[in-house]
Design a protein around this motif. Structure first.
Motif, mmCIF file in Angstrom:
data_model
loop_
_atom_site.group_PDB
_atom_site.id
_atom_site.type_symbol
_atom_site.label_atom_id
_atom_site.label_comp_id
_atom_site.label_asym_id
_atom_site.label_seq_id
_atom_site.Cartn_x
_atom_site.Cartn_y
_atom_site.Cartn_z
ATOM 1 N N ASP A 797 0.818 -1.214 0.000
ATOM 2 C CA ASP A 797 0.000 0.000 0.000
ATOM 3 C C ASP A 797 0.850 1.262 0.000
ATOM 4 N N LEU A 798 1.953 1.235 -0.745
ATOM 5 C CA LEU A 798 2.779 2.425 -0.886
ATOM 6 C C LEU A 798 2.388 3.168 -2.157
ATOM 7 N N LYS A 799 2.838 4.390 -2.252
ATOM 8 C CA LYS A 799 2.547 5.231 -3.402
ATOM 9 C C LYS A 799 3.720 5.183 -4.367
ATOM 10 N N GLU A 800 3.376 5.035 -5.615
ATOM 11 C CA GLU A 800 4.418 4.957 -6.640
ATOM 12 C C GLU A 800 5.131 6.302 -6.777
ATOM 13 N N ASN A 801 6.467 6.184 -6.992
ATOM 14 C CA ASN A 801 7.339 7.352 -7.201
ATOM 15 C C ASN A 801 7.375 8.277 -5.987
ATOM 16 N N VAL A 802 7.135 7.743 -4.811
ATOM 17 C CA VAL A 802 7.232 8.501 -3.566
ATOM 18 C C VAL A 802 8.411 7.943 -2.765
ATOM 19 N N ASN A 803 9.127 8.861 -2.130
ATOM 20 C CA ASN A 803 10.280 8.465 -1.324
ATOM 21 C C ASN A 803 9.812 8.054 0.068
ATOM 22 N N TYR A 804 10.437 6.988 0.573
ATOM 23 C CA TYR A 804 10.069 6.468 1.887
ATOM 24 C C TYR A 804 11.344 6.209 2.712
ATOM 25 N N GLN A 805 11.130 6.306 4.025
ATOM 26 C CA GLN A 805 12.129 5.842 5.005
ATOM 27 C C GLN A 805 11.492 4.775 5.871
ATOM 28 N N PHE A 806 12.332 3.863 6.375
ATOM 29 C CA PHE A 806 11.822 2.748 7.165
ATOM 30 C C PHE A 806 12.632 2.608 8.445
ATOM 31 N N GLN A 807 12.006 2.081 9.471
ATOM 32 C CA GLN A 807 12.688 1.705 10.708
ATOM 33 C C GLN A 807 12.087 0.393 11.199
ATOM 34 N N SER A 823 16.274 4.289 7.873
ATOM 35 C CA SER A 823 17.057 3.830 6.729
ATOM 36 C C SER A 823 17.323 4.978 5.775
ATOM 37 N N GLU A 824 18.023 4.648 4.706
ATOM 38 C CA GLU A 824 18.169 5.615 3.641
ATOM 39 C C GLU A 824 16.803 5.872 2.979
ATOM 40 N N VAL A 825 16.758 6.906 2.202
ATOM 41 C CA VAL A 825 15.514 7.223 1.491
ATOM 42 C C VAL A 825 15.446 6.361 0.235
ATOM 43 N N PHE A 826 14.351 5.546 0.143
ATOM 44 C CA PHE A 826 14.148 4.676 -1.012
ATOM 45 C C PHE A 826 12.932 5.170 -1.807
ATOM 46 N N LYS A 827 13.053 5.132 -3.108
ATOM 47 C CA LYS A 827 11.953 5.548 -3.970
ATOM 48 C C LYS A 827 11.148 4.329 -4.394
ATOM 49 N N CYS A 828 9.861 4.418 -4.260
ATOM 50 C CA CYS A 828 8.987 3.297 -4.611
ATOM 51 C C CYS A 828 8.685 3.360 -6.111
ATOM 52 N N GLU A 829 9.437 2.595 -6.866
ATOM 53 C CA GLU A 829 9.229 2.493 -8.310
ATOM 54 C C GLU A 829 9.578 1.084 -8.743
ATOM 55 N N GLU A 830 8.904 0.599 -9.725
ATOM 56 C CA GLU A 830 9.027 -0.803 -10.121
ATOM 57 C C GLU A 830 10.389 -1.044 -10.781
ATOM 58 N N TRP A 831 11.006 -2.158 -10.326
ATOM 59 C CA TRP A 831 12.291 -2.538 -10.931
ATOM 60 C C TRP A 831 12.046 -3.247 -12.255
ATOM 61 N N THR A 832 12.831 -2.863 -13.268
ATOM 62 C CA THR A 832 12.704 -3.504 -14.589
ATOM 63 C C THR A 832 14.033 -4.060 -15.076
ATOM 64 N N ILE A 833 14.989 -4.128 -14.209
ATOM 65 C CA ILE A 833 16.318 -4.611 -14.618
ATOM 66 C C ILE A 833 16.249 -6.103 -14.902
ATOM 67 N N ALA A 834 17.139 -6.570 -15.789
ATOM 68 C CA ALA A 834 17.141 -7.980 -16.192
ATOM 69 C C ALA A 834 17.855 -8.870 -15.189
ATOM 70 N N VAL A 835 18.876 -8.319 -14.538
ATOM 71 C CA VAL A 835 19.648 -9.137 -13.598
ATOM 72 C C VAL A 835 18.876 -9.251 -12.297
ATOM 73 N N PRO A 836 19.177 -10.253 -11.468
ATOM 74 C CA PRO A 836 18.435 -10.421 -10.212
ATOM 75 C C PRO A 836 18.826 -9.379 -9.177
ATOM 76 N N GLY A 837 18.039 -9.320 -8.137
ATOM 77 C CA GLY A 837 18.362 -8.473 -7.011
ATOM 78 C C GLY A 837 19.459 -9.101 -6.151
ATOM 79 N N PRO A 838 19.896 -8.398 -5.127
ATOM 80 C CA PRO A 838 20.982 -8.937 -4.294
ATOM 81 C C PRO A 838 20.486 -10.021 -3.336
ATOM 82 N N PRO A 839 21.305 -11.015 -3.053
ATOM 83 C CA PRO A 839 20.962 -11.956 -1.979
ATOM 84 C C PRO A 839 20.930 -11.227 -0.637
#
Length: 1606
Positions: A797-807, A823-839
């Protein structure tokens, strides 16, 4: 100032030289001129006082104006003291003289002092006398001044010697000049100085705000100097922190004195220190707390490297310290450091020392005592506030000198000090040594001494005691010792010194008590002649069973020398008895002893003086003697509470109605042990205490005792048992929040587990989020109401293209912890990269010193394709980012990897990258630093197979906590299927049991122990390992009795047959059955059985074997359910061979009953190549004989039979010899083929005989000769090089040579092909190789190889280099010498020594001449050269024959003749003597032989006739080479020959020279027999009777060699 100042002030900067008078200037000038003579005069003046005074009488002192009393102070224009001066002569000399040890030294110093004063005044007098007029008035004045001066000097001398008395010199310190206060500007320097007198020399210490100043702690800031009793403190570049009160303390053995001065540092308006920030002028309302407006900053103080709870023992030294970080750091800003013990400020003392290094604060307890136990707190004070840290220090008792003795008391304190008594109190120790304390002894020591005196004869139980009998004005220290039935304790720490003086006098002198020395008390002027009034306010201050202490106020009128009498009265009587009849009481307090316990008394006091005794005071109320203070009751309920893994918080209910309570002692014991140990050694006053130093995991019980001056209470009831482990708290915040996946309306977060989980498992996590718009964060919102157990969560239930912080917050059973850092500021936007995310969620397990196993979870975001592998990166924790490097070159398909080849002791971090077909992902968050080390107690997983064949994996852990669990995994995934394995855990051991092991169980099994520091282990089960385990399991399920050996057979003495085997282990219940051909056999005459169960040996013995014993033998074993059997088949050839061997062994036994051979005949070859047959015999006796045979024929041995050593010998090639007289010449015979044969030796006696045979034919003889050849080869010497005239010879010697020896010569490792130029041979024991006319091609390695039938032996020599050059040079020299010897001129023979001839006869002599080139021949007569003529006919024909002919001899021809032959190689001569006799008629020319007697021999000489002598060989004048010696016969005598002549053979045959042996003629030369040659005597010419003789030439032939006579 009036008058002239002393000259020694001339260099003082505050002195104006214009004030000096001319007289003073003249005196100074005169003094400077006479300075050189001053020292010499001072030396001569040191002979004694008499000489000094005589010198003073002679000197003249002119009258000078009267001077003011000299001052030692320097003042400025405002008459303020700004300095000081030191008298050169008087002050320094007096001070120095006071240090002299002997009277002689004092006299010398005194005389020197007086002489210097006389010299000075003499110089001044000389100046004045030159200018003064000789008037009577001046003369009178001068004489008067001299008398006054002499009287003054005598007085000064007496005073000086009075001061030399050491007792008079000693006095307390005094400040001649005290330091004055200063007000200075900032960055200026200030100097505080003072002058101190006193003897012994005082020790001066400077203090700032009562803290001693250490110049070394801040080099350059402070400078302390002491010189000539002048002491100074210089403060460099003052700043605000230097504003303080400074104290200087001077102390010696007589006392202590202090002086004070203040320093105020001011700052110029508008100027600030460049190192400090500019202070702000105004402070806003929003300024934070701790704001320092002076600097415009707020100091932040952090205490790191803190000291922890510490444990020490009495007598040790302990240091507590911590590092202080103050931000911002100012260069010269110093915080104030304060140390507290139990909330009481500590000051530096003998027992406590503090230090501040600029970064670290340290407190040192120099000598621990129980008084030092307590809660220590360090407080760092800045202008913004203070920070503090506290920790408890425990001090354990030192070991008692006597086992069972109590511990030492503590906290000895002096109370109510008065003129003659002081009350001492102390605290009882916590440890009584195992038996009750019977009491205490109090000791006192006068300050300044080291002698302790016991104050009470019997121990007192009350922890207070009045000490009487003190000397007024003296200071004392006290200590206490406890005693029980085992012995005495150590003494307590000594109390602070206390002075025995009246309290009113102490009040007048000040609150600070003197620390040492005697105090002189001065009282007020008493009124004379007044009887004192009665004392008032008489009270009983203390009452115990041992003593009662009275206290009163002095009367208003005491009179002179007031004292007191104390009286007592037993209640119920009117009889008052004076108590202190002998000891007057001077102070208004008194302690009464020796009162009857239980009785009631009243007391009163009278005052008295010289005027009389006053009225008694009002009596006290009736007081019953006994302890008024009761021992406190036992404390109430004791409740322990968990604190840490090594401490417990103990609380209790206070003792009820306890009076004057001192504190509580807490004791602990392991549950069920009843062995109590003190938790504190200093009483605590509260009802809560933290007991430290407990063992983690152990269970304890506690109890408490109360203590006051009367003693220790009974113990409280024991507490409930409690296990020592950390108390549960809420966990610390998580950290490392990162994003694993992001879509349009949700994000997946991951984080790391908190470092501190609060002592309980984390039950879940709560995630909060907030929006960040334009850098401004919003309000926090809960992402999950229900906790999540995983460390990853999808926030929806987050908003797209909005910056968020978490604790994230962690929760456990104690509650929810504080949130993590946003945490750092993360932007809620869909990932479209071909490689996988980090373990994520990386975890390091099985950490060892060189390896570990890294686990991780797969990426949440897979990319376009599935993840097909992982890469692990590693770097050192402190290394830069560029240091990351890969661990695996090929992608790892699993989510775990074992990392090897780590460096022990290094700290590493790891990260993981995922891979799919599109590429490699970003790396994961790195792990926490991991130290590569194997922790103590770490154990690896092991595999086990029990007795029932059950296979299991076992893992043990020694560091378990109550909440620890064993978590088993297969291939690092937790096992949930229990059908394959069963887990059993008991204590610190967990077992994973395979239910039905097969190939499905192959894999990596690991076990992790939770709530530990990562204890884990693994075991890899492979297919091969499973097969091996299944085999072992089968063996355990179906056990067999293990056998060390299978059934075997062996032969024993007398040919007995033994069947046996040995089991590895068999119990006493083991059984055996013996089976032969399926039939059980038993013990009997034929079979003897034996079963040793201790060793497991089973045997069956048969006397002999028969044909019926052929078959199968079996031993069947059984031990419980374990069985085994072993069989042995004896049939066919195997049985026949064993039977035959048995029969042989029996025969052998029979054979050995008589004389027999222990070792049969063999041979040996000695170093002399003697072949010796030998054999060892046994069971011989005196009558036994030994016979030797060869090929059936008996041979005799040279040696006598001797059976003492048991050996018989026979030499095959024996030594034989010929005896001549007493000498025997032995000859060594060579072994040859004729010695081959069959040798036999027989030993026999009446008991029987035995035979030993040795076949030395064919191969046997070859082996023998090979052994001979081996001995010969080993005896050979190294090859040597020898030069000859033919070439170079290589040779070696052997001890013995045999013709059968096969020798091969090698050149450059190849056999040599012999030719005419290269030959080999043997001469005696020398084997040689001759190289004729060597060339360069002959250089190289030569070897001779001896063949011995095996490997052979070689001797080598290197014929090259210098060795070849030297040998070749020698060969050339020998070759030239041989040629010269061979070709030189020679006279071969034909000339006799003497020739006698009749006159008129003809003489013809011929000799052989040799030489190349042909020699020149010269004849000499009487050493004069002759010339051939008609008389002397000299001929040299064919270059070989030289003849000498005299046609007709006459007497003139008599003389010595010689022939000389000569060529270029040499010269040789031959001589003969010619004697001419008168003519006897013509007998014809006939030659006769005569015998030894001169008789003429006609025909063949008879046997035995002496041989004719050999003519003397010609002499060789200059031989160039040595020739073999030739026997020279003696010259024959001239003998008349009266006999019929017989004409012999006149053929002249010259003797053949002896040939030099050549290398090839070795053996032939050895075998050549030298023949004796008989030469004919000189020929003579006889007269023929009865007729005239014709002149016929007579030839004297050379002696002809004849064959020897046999």
């Amino acid at each position: 100032m009036s008058g002239s100042l002393p000259f020694y002030q001339k260099h003082h900067r505050h002195y104006d030289r214009g004030y000096r008078s001319r007289e003073t200037q003249s005196a100074i000038s005169q003094y400077q001129q006479s300075s050189s003579s001053y020292s010499a005069h001072s030396k001569s003046s040191s002979k004694g006082l008499a000489a000094t005074f005589s010198a003073l009488d002679e000197s003249r002192l002119s009258p000078l104006p009267k001077r003011a009393k000299p001052t030692y102070l320097a003042m400025d224009k405002e008459n303020q003291i700004i300095g000081y001066v030191v008298p050169i002569f008087r002050g320094s000399q007096e001070y120095a003289s006071g240090l002299s040890d002997t009277e002689e030294a004092r006299l010398k110093e005194s005389s020197g002092y007086m002489a210097r004063r006389g010299l000075f005044t003499s110089g001044v007098e000389m100046e004045r006398s030159e200018r003064s007029e000789h008037t009577s008035r001046r003369t009178v004045m001068r004489e008067s001044a001299e008398r006054i001066s002499l009287t003054k000097r005598i007085h000064e001398n007496e005073e000086y010697h009075k001061r030399m008395n050491e007792d008079n010199l000693m006095h307390t310190p005094e400040f001649v000049i005290k330091p004055r206060s200063h007000t200075v500007w900032e960055k200026q320097c200030v100097r505080l100085h003072c002058t101190v007198s006193g003897w012994p020399e005082p020790r001066v210490v400077w203090y700032k705000n009562n803290v001693s100043i250490d110049p070394m702690s801040d080099p350059g800031k402070y400078k302390v100097e002491s010189k000539y009793n002048v002491h100074s403190l210089e403060i460099n570049r003052c700043d605000f922190d230097d504003t303080a009160q400074y104290r200087v303390s001077a102390m010696n053995s007589k006392g202590e004195l202090s002086a004070f001065a203040s320093v105020v540092v001011k700052r110029f308006k508008g100027e600030f220190e460049e190192d400090l920030p500019t202070p702000s002028q105004h402070k806003a309302n929003s300024e934070p707390d701790g704001w320092v407006c002076e600097y415009g900053i707020t100091f932040e103080t952090h205490i790191v490297d803190k000291f922890d709870v510490s444990f020490g023992r009495e007598g040790e030294t302990m240091s507590l310290g911590c590092t202080v970080i103050i931000y911002p750091s100012l260069q010269r800003y110093k915080p104030e450091i304060e140390w507290y013990r139990d909330d009481k400020l500590l000051t530096p003392s003998k027992w406590v020392q503090t230090h501040w290094s600029g970064e670290r604060a340290t407190l040192t307890l120099t000598h621990l005592n129980k008084e030092d136990e307590g809660l220590y707190t360090v407080r760092v004070i800045t202008k913004s506030g203070y920070e503090s840290h506290s920790a408890y220090v425990f001090v354990r008792d030192s070991d008692a000198e006597v086992e069972g003795a109590p511990a030492a008391p503590l906290d000895v304190v002096c109370h109510e000090a008065n003129k003659d008594y002081i009350i001492i109190s102390w605290k009882q120790p916590a440890v009584d040594g195992g038996s009750p304390i019977m009491g205490y002894f109090v000791d006192r020591c006068e300050v300044g001494t080291t002698h302790w005196i016991q104050c009470n004869d019997t121990p007192v139980k009350f922890a207070r005691f009045p000490v009487t009998g003190l000397v007024e004005g003296r200071s004392y220290s006290f200590r206490v010792r406890a005693v029980n039935k085992a012995g005495m304790s150590h003494p307590s720490r000594a109390s602070l010194p206390a002075a025995a003086m009246d309290p009113s006098d102490r009040a007048r002198k000040g609150t600070s008590a003197p620390w040492t020395g005697q105090i002189i008390v001065t009282e007020e002027e008493p009124s004379e002649g007044v009887v004192p009034s009665k004392p008032c306010d008489l009270t009983i201050t203390e009452a115990t069973r041992n003593y009662v202490v009275l206290s009163w106020k002095p009367p208003s009128e005491k009179g002179e020398g007031a004292m007191y009498y104390v009286e007592k009265c037993i209640v119920g009587t009117d009889s008052w008895q004076r108590v202190n009849t002998e000891i007057p009481v001077k102070s208004p307090r008194f302690a009464l002893f020796d009162l009857a316990e239980g009785k009631a008394y009243m007391f009163r006091v009278r005052a008295c003086n010289s005027a009389g005794v006053g009225e008694p005071s009002e009596h006290t109320e009736a007081t019953t003697v006994g302890d008024k203070l009761d021992i406190p009751s036992a404390p109430g309920r004791v409740v322990p509470t968990r604190n840490t893994d090594t401490s417990i918080v103990v609380s209790w209910e206070a003792s009820k109605n306890a009076k004057e309570l001192v504190g509580y002692y807490i004791e602990a014991s392991l549950a069920g042990k009843n062995v109590w140990e003190p938790c504190n050694n200093k009483p605590v006053k509260g009802t809560r205490f933290i007991c430290h130093g407990l063992t983690t995991g152990e269970t304890y019980v506690f109890r408490v005792r109360a203590v006051n001056a009367a003693g220790l209470s009974e113990c409280s009831q024991e507490s409930e048992a409690i296990e020592v482990k950390a108390a549960i708290a809420s966990p610390a915040p998580p950290f490392g929040i990162c994003v694993l996946e992001c879509v349009r309306d949700s994000m997946v977060l991951a984080w790391k587990q908190p470092a501190f989980i609060g002592g309980a498992d984390i039950t879940g996590y709560f995630v909060d989020y907030r929006e960040v718009n334009g850098g401004v964060p919003g309000k926090w919102h809960e992402a999950n109401i229900k906790s999540v157990s995983e460390r990853a969560y999808r926030v929806s239930d987050l908003k797209e293209n909005v910056n968020y912080q978490f604790q994230v917050r962690a929760a456990n059973m104690a509650g929810v912890g504080i949130p993590s850092v946003p945490s750092e500021v993360f932007k809620c936007e869909e990932w479209t990269i071909a490689v996988p995310g980090p373990p994520h969620d990386l975890q390091a397990l099985e950490v060892r010193k060189t390896s570990l196993v890294l686990l991780w979870k797969p990426p949440v975001y897979q990319g376009r394709d599935e993840v097909n592998g992982y890469y692990v990166d590693i770097k050192e924790a402190e290394a830069d980012f560029e240091a990351w490097r890969g661990v695996n070159e090929k992608a790892c398909p699993n989510r775990y990897l074992k990392v090897s080849n780590l460096k022990e002791g290094e700290t590493y971090v790891f990260r993981v990258r995922a891979q799919n077909k599109a590429g490699v992902s970003k790396p994961s968050e790195p792990t926490e630093p991991v130290l590569a080390v194997t922790k103590p107690g770490t154990k690896d997983m092991v595999v086990d197979v029990d007795d029932d064949g059950v296979i299991s994996l076992i893992f043990e852990c020694d560091s378990l906590t109550p909440d620890s669990q064993f978590i088993w995994s297969k291939n690092y995934e937790e096992m949930t299927d229990t059908s394959r394995m069963t887990i059993e855990t008991k204590g610190g051991k967990s077992r994973a049991i395979f239910n039905n092991p097969d190939v499905e169980d192959i894999g990596i099994y690991s076990c992790l122990v939770s709530h530990t520091d990562g204890s884990s282990g693994s075991y890899t089960l492979t297919e091969e390992g499973l097969k091996e385990l299944l085999k072992i399991s089968h063996d355990h399920k179906f056990p067999i009795i293990p056998l060390k050996t299978e059934l075997a057979v062996e032969l024993q003495e007398k040919g007995k047959v033994r069947f046996w085997l040995q089991a590895e282990k068999i119990t006493a219940n083991g059984k055996v059955e013996y089976v032969f051909n399926d039939n059980v056999v038993s013990q009997g005459e034929k079979y003897k059985m034996n079963f040793d169960k201790n060793t497991g040996v089973i045997e069956m013995v048969m006397e002999s074997l028969g044909d019926q014993d052929e078959g199968t033998y079996t031993f069947q074993l059984q031990d419980g359910k374990a069985k085994n059997q072993s069989s042995l088949v004896l049939i066919g050839d195997v049985f026949q061979k064993l039977k035959k061997e048995s029969e042989f062994q029996r025969k052998e036994w029979i054979r050995k009953q008589g004389p027999h051979f222990v070792e049969y005949m063999s041979y040996e070859v000695t170093s002399e190549c003697i072949v010796r047959l030998k054999c060892k015999v046994g069971n011989m006796k005196k009558e036994s004989v030994a016979l030797w045979y060869k090929d059936g024929r008996e041979v005799q041995a040279n040696e006598k039979l001797d059976f003492s050593e048991g050996w018989l010998h026979l030499e095959i090639a024996q030594r034989t010899g010929d005896a001549t007289g007493d000498d025997t010449v032995w000859k060594k015979l060579k072994i040859s083929k004729k010695d081959a044969g069959v040798y036999e030796v027989i030993v026999k006696d009446d008991r029987g005989k035995d035979t030993s045979t040795l076949n030395l034919t064919d191969q046997g003889f070859k082996d023998l000769m090979n052994e001979v050849f081996r001995v010969i080869a080993n005896s050979s010497t190294p090859l040597k090089i020898q030069s000859t005239e033919e070439g170079i010879r290589l040779y070696t010697f052997v001890n013995y040579y045999n013709d059968e020896l096969h020798v091969t010569w090698h050149y450059k490792d190849a056999p040599i092909s012999f030719s005419d130029r290269i030959k080999s041979g043997v001469v005696g024991e020398q084997l040689w190789l001759q190289i004729t006319e060597p060339t360069e091609k002959d250089k190289g390695k030569y070897a001779i190889e001896f063949f011995d039938g095996k490997g052979g032996l070689q001797r080598t020599v290197e014929l090259s280099g210098q060795a070849f050059d030297d040998a070749y040079a020698e060969f050339q020299r020998l070759k030239a010498a041989a040629i010269a010897e061979r070709n030189r001129a020679r006279v071969a023979g034909g000339l006799p020594d003497v020739v006698t001839i009749q006159e008129g006869k003809a003489l013809n002599l011929t000799c052989n001449i040799s030489g190349d080139p042909v020699p020149e021949v010269t004849w000499l007569k009487n050493e004069r050269e002759m010339v051939s003529d008609d008389h002397y006919i000299l001929k040299f024909e064919s270059g070989k024959f030289a003849s000498f002919t005299i046609s007709q001899v006459n007497t003139a021809d008599s003389g010595k003749y010689s022939i000389l032959v000569k060529n270029k190689y040499g010269t040789e001569s031959g001589e003969f003597t010619l004697k001419v006799t008168e003519s006897l008629g013509d007998l014809g020319l006939t030659t006769y032989l005569t015998d030894a007697q001169g008789n003429v021999i006609v025909g063949q000489p008879p046997p035995g006739t002496p041989k004719a002598a050999t003519p003397k060989p010609p002499k060789t004048p200059t031989p160039k080479t040595p020739t073999p010696p030739t026997q020279t016969p003696s010259t024959p005598a001239e003998t008349p020959v009266p006999a019929t002549p017989e004409v012999p053979d006149t053929t002249s045959t010259p003797p053949t020279p002896t040939a030099t042996p050549t290398p090839g003629d070795g053996l032939k030369e050895k075998k050549t027999v030298k023949k004796k040659v008989t030469k004919r005597k000189d020929s003579v010419v006889l007269k023929t009777p009865g007729g005239s003789a014709e002149s016929t030439p007579a030839t004297t032939p050379a002696a002809t060699p004849q064959p020897p006579e046999d």
